[in-house]
Write an enzyme that holds these catalytic residues in place. Structure first.
Site, short mmCIF file in Angstrom:
data_model
loop_
_atom_site.label_atom_id
_atom_site.label_comp_id
_atom_site.label_asym_id
_atom_site.label_seq_id
_atom_site.Cartn_x
_atom_site.Cartn_y
_atom_site.Cartn_z
N GLU A 1 -2.22 1.64 -10.90
CA GLU A 1 -3.25 2.23 -10.01
C GLU A 1 -2.72 3.24 -9.00
OE1 GLU A 1 -2.95 -1.06 -10.64
OE2 GLU A 1 -4.69 -1.28 -11.97
N ARG B 1 -9.60 -2.06 -23.46
CA ARG B 1 -8.32 -1.78 -24.14
C ARG B 1 -8.52 -1.43 -25.60
NH1 ARG B 1 -3.78 -5.44 -21.08
NH2 ARG B 1 -5.12 -6.20 -19.43
N GLU C 1 -11.90 -7.05 -21.29
CA GLU C 1 -10.56 -6.58 -21.67
C GLU C 1 -10.57 -5.96 -23.05
OE1 GLU C 1 -8.11 -6.36 -19.68
OE2 GLU C 1 -8.39 -7.85 -18.09
N ASP D 1 -13.66 -3.60 -8.65
CA ASP D 1 -13.12 -2.25 -8.87
C ASP D 1 -13.79 -1.32 -9.88
OD1 ASP D 1 -12.09 -3.94 -10.86
OD2 ASP D 1 -9.98 -3.57 -10.43
C1 DMJ Z 1 -5.98 -2.44 -16.42
O1 DMJ Z 1 -6.24 -3.25 -17.51
C2 DMJ Z 1 -7.20 -1.65 -16.01
O2 DMJ Z 1 -6.81 -0.59 -15.21
C3 DMJ Z 1 -8.21 -2.49 -15.27
O3 DMJ Z 1 -9.30 -1.74 -14.81
C4 DMJ Z 1 -7.57 -3.18 -14.09
N1 DMJ Z 1 -6.29 -3.78 -14.35
C5 DMJ Z 1 -5.38 -3.29 -15.32
C6 DMJ Z 1 -4.11 -2.64 -14.80
O4 DMJ Z 1 -3.64 -3.07 -13.61
#
Ligand code: DMJ
Length: 494
Positions: free
Chosen positions: A386, A123, A119, A252
């Site tokens: 998404e 971010r 994260e 993902d």
């Molecule tokens: C985000 O922090 C990023 O897109 C991550 O890859 C997956 N989840 C969240 C948003 O839903």
């Protein structure tokens, strides 16, 4: 606390940066829609500025700061860092400078706090690097590198597969208690590549590049059941945990970063492209199915059988298939464009079949049930990006007006049901016409959801996709025109 003065980083040729601002559409209606999205961003930001400043996120109803364990125990201003590049491309320059000042004076990583490596990478490092490239302000690069140094101890495991969490002060790492048999998570250790390659590029220090290439090499050597990558890998033994594969949560962005490593290398990182093609082939064979009603969905592989359930998170894959169409094996571009469009349609249905016209966290394909959440615990919408992300990629590659229509439907629903006086909030049940709010304004709402909406109503010359690659938190990083993936042509890497 201010950060100590450091030696300046070596100068490297900054890639040619194209389309960092502008993008105003000619059409009046589009201009109005774009302005509306910008106003929503102002509302989210201004309220965070008043009630949550310096905290990681905002509680828009309680009107105070909010945080979760992914950011550790200290106030790291996650919303500020995540929102910077969106503010920049929207031309909200006063707000951008305000954020920059906070970062200069307050963002400190020498804190006794245990954070999520993934994260913080997507971010904070992604957000700081994008802010650096867009604005040219050195402070963002310096902060990104300081933070990256603090993450490096997470890689001190017997295999070099990083821990999920690291204490920024002590450097002690560990994994989530809930992960199968002490495992690290594929989507976490597999979503570092883009940012780490940029860090090596900008600093001339190959360590970041080596760390992520080591992960790749290790994965390449491993057996994959049915060609699929399981979501869990034990960093002590180097063995897979549970055989659970998903294109949604836990898996993902690993697939996303294989494709984007190739794109970011100016399509020279053929190894990454091959890994992506192989993985997608296996996913299509084992996880992608068509429902009785004709909706294409991506299920999850659990212990030898396919669960016919798709998460909101997996909806990003529509955009990924389209982005990867050009350059696909045996020139299957048409096939992947179509697959991306089918996923977009399914995810739109998951929104359309609710009372609020916002999609649930996860939805089923079981007998008569199609694209609908069944369990109460899966009916929430937390301002996730998404589906809108997929609409935007589909729009860029097809210019089919339906994607702008669908994006606008989602924007109106967010405005109607998630907007409160103190910002924007997630909702607990998208099937109930009287929404209950969860009272959290997620930082990714400003980083991703509003950015993708703004781009959807902008012209294509804003952040063109042959020059920029978006990290998984929607932070744009420029394509690096390097001759190969060893970065040997970079004068800064010796
Ligand atoms: C985000 O922090 C990023 O897109 C991550 O890859 C997956 N989840 C969240 C948003 O839903």
């Amino acid at each position: 606390m201010k950060t100590k003065e450091k030696k300046p980083l070596p100068a490297v040729p900054i890639p040619n940066l194209i389309g960092t601002h502008g993008g105003e559409p000619e059409d009046n209606d589009l201009r109005e829609k774009r302005e509306k999205i910008k106003e929503m961003m102002k509302h989210a930001w201004d309220n965070y500025r008043i009630y949550g400043w310096g905290h990681n996120e905002l509680r828009p109803i309680a009107r105070k700061g909010h945080s979760t364990n992914i950011f550790g125990s200290s106030q790291m201003g996650a919303t500020i860092v995540d929102a910077l590049d969106t503010l920049y491309i929207m031309g909200l320059h006063d707000e951008f400078r305000d954020g920059q000042k906070w970062i200069e004076n307050n963002l400190d990583f020498s804190v006794n706090s245990e954070v999520s490596v993934f994260e913080v990478n997507i971010r904070f490092i992604g957000g700081l690097l994008a802010a650096y490239y867009l604005s040219g302000e050195e402070i963002f690069k310096i902060k990104a590198v300081q933070l990256a140094e603090k993450l490096l101890p997470a890689f001190n495991t017997p295999t070099g597969i990083p821990w999920a969490m690291v204490n920024l002060k002590s450097g002690v790492g560990r994994n989530w208690g809930w992960a199968s048999a002490g495992s690290s998570i594929l989507a976490e250790f597999g979503t570092l590549h883009m940012e780490f390659v940029h860090l090596s590029y900008l600093t001339g220090n190959p360590i970041y590049y080596k760390k992520v290439m080591h992960i790749r090499k290790l994965l390449q050597k491993m057996d994959r059941p049915n060609g699929l990558y399981p979501n869990y890998l034990n960093p002590r033994t180097g063995r897979w945990g549970q055989y659970h594969t998903s294109v949604g949560g836990l898996g993902d962005s690993f697939y996303e970063y294989l494709l984007k490593a190739w794109l970011m290398s100016d399509k020279t990182d053929h190894e990454a492209r091959k890994m992506y093609d192989d993985a997608i082939e296996a996913i299509e064979k084992h996880l992608i199915r068509k429902s009785r009603g004709g909706l294409t969905f991506i299920g999850e592989w659990k212990n030898g059988h396919l669960e016919k359930k798709m998460g909101h998170l997996a909806c990003f894959a529509g955009g990924m298939f389209v982005l990867g169409a050009d350059g696909s094996r045996m020139d299957q571009a048409g096939h992947y464009l179509e697959l991306g469009a089918e996923i977009a349609r399914t995810c739109h249905e998951s929104y359309d079949r609710t009372a609020l016209k916002l999609g649930p966290e996860s939805f089923k394909f079981d007998g008569a049930v199609e694209a609908v959440a069944v369990r109460q615990a899966e009916k929430y919408y937390i301002l996730r990006p998404e589906v809108i992300e997929t609409y935007w990629y589909l729009w860029r590659f097809t210019h089919d007006p339906r994607y702008r229509e669908w994006g606008w439907e989602a924007a109106l629903a967010i405005e109607k049901y998630c907007r409160v006086t103190g910002g924007f909030s997630g909702v607990k049940d998208v099937y109930s016409s009287t929404p209950t709010h969860d009272d959290v304004q997620q930082s990714f709402f400003l980083a991703e959801t509003l950015k993708y909406l703004y781009l959807l109503f902008s012209s294509d010359d804003l952040l063109p996709l042959d020059h920029w690659v978006f990290n998984t938190e929607a932070h744009p990083l420029p394509v690096l025109h390097l001759a190969n993936t060893t970065l040997s042509r970079n004068p800064a890497v010796r």
